[in-house]
Design a protein around this motif. Structure first.
Motif, short mmCIF file in Angstrom:
data_model
loop_
_atom_site.label_atom_id
_atom_site.label_comp_id
_atom_site.label_asym_id
_atom_site.label_seq_id
_atom_site.Cartn_x
_atom_site.Cartn_y
_atom_site.Cartn_z
N CYS A 216 42.96 40.41 33.66
CA CYS A 216 42.63 41.77 34.08
C CYS A 216 42.11 42.55 32.87
O CYS A 216 42.78 42.66 31.85
N LYS B 271 31.44 32.65 42.55
CA LYS B 271 31.96 33.17 41.29
C LYS B 271 32.31 32.02 40.35
O LYS B 271 32.26 32.18 39.13
N MET C 280 32.48 45.53 32.29
CA MET C 280 33.62 46.36 31.90
C MET C 280 33.46 46.63 30.41
O MET C 280 33.28 45.69 29.62
N GLU D 10 30.71 40.67 37.03
CA GLU D 10 30.04 39.95 38.12
C GLU D 10 28.53 40.02 37.94
O GLU D 10 28.01 40.91 37.28
N LYS E 213 33.88 52.52 43.06
CA LYS E 213 34.16 51.51 44.07
C LYS E 213 35.32 51.83 45.00
O LYS E 213 35.44 51.23 46.06
P1 AMP Z 1 33.42 42.06 41.24
O1 AMP Z 1 32.93 41.87 42.64
O2 AMP Z 1 33.73 40.82 40.52
O3 AMP Z 1 32.60 43.04 40.43
O4 AMP Z 1 34.76 42.89 41.40
C1 AMP Z 1 34.78 44.11 42.08
C2 AMP Z 1 35.55 45.12 41.27
O5 AMP Z 1 36.84 44.59 40.94
C3 AMP Z 1 34.93 45.45 39.92
O6 AMP Z 1 33.93 46.42 40.04
C4 AMP Z 1 36.14 45.93 39.17
O7 AMP Z 1 36.47 47.26 39.53
C5 AMP Z 1 37.24 45.03 39.65
N1 AMP Z 1 37.39 43.84 38.79
C6 AMP Z 1 36.74 42.66 38.89
N2 AMP Z 1 37.11 41.80 37.92
C7 AMP Z 1 38.03 42.46 37.17
C8 AMP Z 1 38.78 42.12 36.01
N3 AMP Z 1 38.71 40.91 35.44
N4 AMP Z 1 39.63 43.05 35.51
C9 AMP Z 1 39.74 44.27 36.08
N5 AMP Z 1 39.06 44.65 37.17
C10 AMP Z 1 38.20 43.77 37.72
#
Ligand code: AMP
Ligand code: GLY
Length: 407
Positions: A176, A87, A262, A272, A203
């Motif tokens: 967030c 990441k 988002m 991501e 999720k």
């Molecule tokens: P990721 O693997 O980075 O997609 O994170 C998994 C899940 O975490 C995402 O699908 C979101 O639901 C949540 N998430 C990740 N980053 C954020 C963020 N900056 N703010 C809010 N929720 C997040």
């Protein structure tokens, strides 16, 4: 065309299905952390094309090893796969190319990360930089929760399941974001790209987006967007800079890129990258493909996407995951599952973690997200109704599934 699909979960069964539907002769080859041994097993099939399903072999460099053997491969290079494998790498890439994403800091030691948290405010998001099979992200409502997540990353409790990019453990702490999520996947051969239908994963384990984070409990495709111009905005602000950035940095990318977004009040922001099809996004999106999948994937693998047109069915899908009891923490294996011969019209079933138990329709659970039930319909409501009608006909003790996919 003889195709090897690498992997053995629900996503790979959907790939197997769509490739067979296009006339290919398909063999599924399970993963192995030993990339050379895996490449040997794949090459033994004499494939015309290799499609790599999961992230771990991509991050470990399987695509490069196979290309070194002269094979056509659908899947990015090891270097490009670091967009998912780290990441920290993904965030730095986005900064370089002006791709909108949450503000962040990266730390390679716990004391600096904890000192930073002492000055921060909740909610805040803590991410294990390395591969963590969907379990590396904590959306912390309190600073105590965030601190615990930082400690977990550095103690090795999280992220231990996949190969690390680089020797060090690292953590990303980020702003967030709020809004609805959207998945945009694209096929790219590094020069050009084609968007796949939009998808939305669910999720959390339980209805109403409550309960634990999982690998994904259900997907609808395509997604009804609040504003028809949104997709064009995503293409301009995210997709084009990302594809251009890959080319400009010489990151060899032939495969599918998954962009998790988002939809914030300030516009779409990237959460991501995944360097492969989502699971279960693939199960919902691939049944919508109208083009010939083997030809299309081979064009991607050969860098000939510019001369391919891609068409999609004007239909909707809803994929409902039926998970084993105990998922995600400790899925129970060996639970008997009986699948009726006729699941109804417009229904596809992809095994995610099922083993045959002898006899027609008799299986046992052998993995967390055991079954993917996909409904296809002319509308989102029809797709959802077909999927749930089939779910109700497949019963097993302790089955966990959401009742609000696409509701
Ligand atoms: P990721 O693997 O980075 O997609 O994170 C998994 C899940 O975490 C995402 O699908 C979101 O639901 C949540 N998430 C990740 N980053 C954020 C963020 N900056 N703010 C809010 N929720 C997040
Ligand atoms: N469903 C999300 C993922 O495949 O990472």
């Amino acid at each position: 065309m003889r195709v090897v699909v690498v992997g053995s979960g629900g996503r790979e069964h959907a790939l197997d299905w769509v490739l067979r539907a296009g006339g290919a002769d398909v063999a599924l080859v399970g993963v192995d952390p030993d990339v050379e041994a895996l490449a040997e097993r794949i090459a033994a099939h004499g494939p015309d094309l290799v499609v790599i399903g999961p992230e771990a072999p991509l991050v470990a460099g399987l695509a490069d090893v196979l290309r070194g053997r002269g094979l056509d491969v659908f899947g990015p290079s090891r270097e490009a796969a670091a967009l998912e494998g780290s990441k920290v790498v993904a965030k730095a890439f986005m900064s370089r190319w002006g791709v909108p994403t949450a503000r962040y800091l990266a730390f390679d030691n716990p004391s600096e990360a904890l000192a930073y948290l002492a000055t921060a405010t909740a909610p805040i998001v803590v991410k294990d930089s390395g591969l963590a099979a969907g379990k590396g992200v904590t959306v912390a409502g309190t600073l105590e929760e965030a601190e615990a997540a930082v400690r977990a990353v550095f103690s090795g409790a999280a992220g231990a399941s996949g190969p690390q990019v680089g020797a060090r453990r690292e953590v990303v702490i980020e702003e967030c974001l709020s809004g609805r999520e959207l998945t945009v996947m694209l096929l790219t051969d590094g020069a050009t790209y084609r968007l796949l239908p939009t998808a939305r994963d669910h999720k959390r384990l339980c209805d109403g987006d409550t309960g634990e984070m999982t690998g994904g409990m259900g997907v609808v495709a395509p997604v009804a967007l609040p504003d028809p111009a949104l997709l064009a905005t995503i293409e301009e602000t995210v997709v084009k800079p990302v594809v251009a950035g890959l080319a400009a940095e010489g990151l060899f990318y032939r495969g599918v890129l998954y962009i998790g977004l988002m939809l914030t009040p300030d516009g779409p922001k990237v959460l991501e990258f995944n360097v492969r099809f989502g699971d279960p996004e693939a199960q919902a999106v691939l049944p919508l493909l109208a083009s010939n999948a083997p030809e299309l994937f081979r064009a991607v693998a050969r860098g000939e996407l510019a001369s391919s047109s891609v068409t999609w069915r004007a239909a909707h899908t809803a994929c409902v995951v039926m998970a084993a009891p105990g998922y995600p923490a400790a899925p129970l294996a060996g639970v008997p599952v009986s699948v009726p011969a006729d699941l109804g019209e417009g229904v596809l079933l992809f095994a995610g973690g099922l083993a045959p138990a002898g006899g027609p329709g008799a299986y046992v659970t052998s993995g967390g997200r055991a079954l993917n039930v996909v409904g296809i319909g002319a509308s989102a409501a029809e797709a959802r109704a077909s999927a749930y009608a089939a779910v109700e006909r497949i019963s097993f003790p302790g089955a966990q599934y959401r009742t609000d996919i696409g509701a």
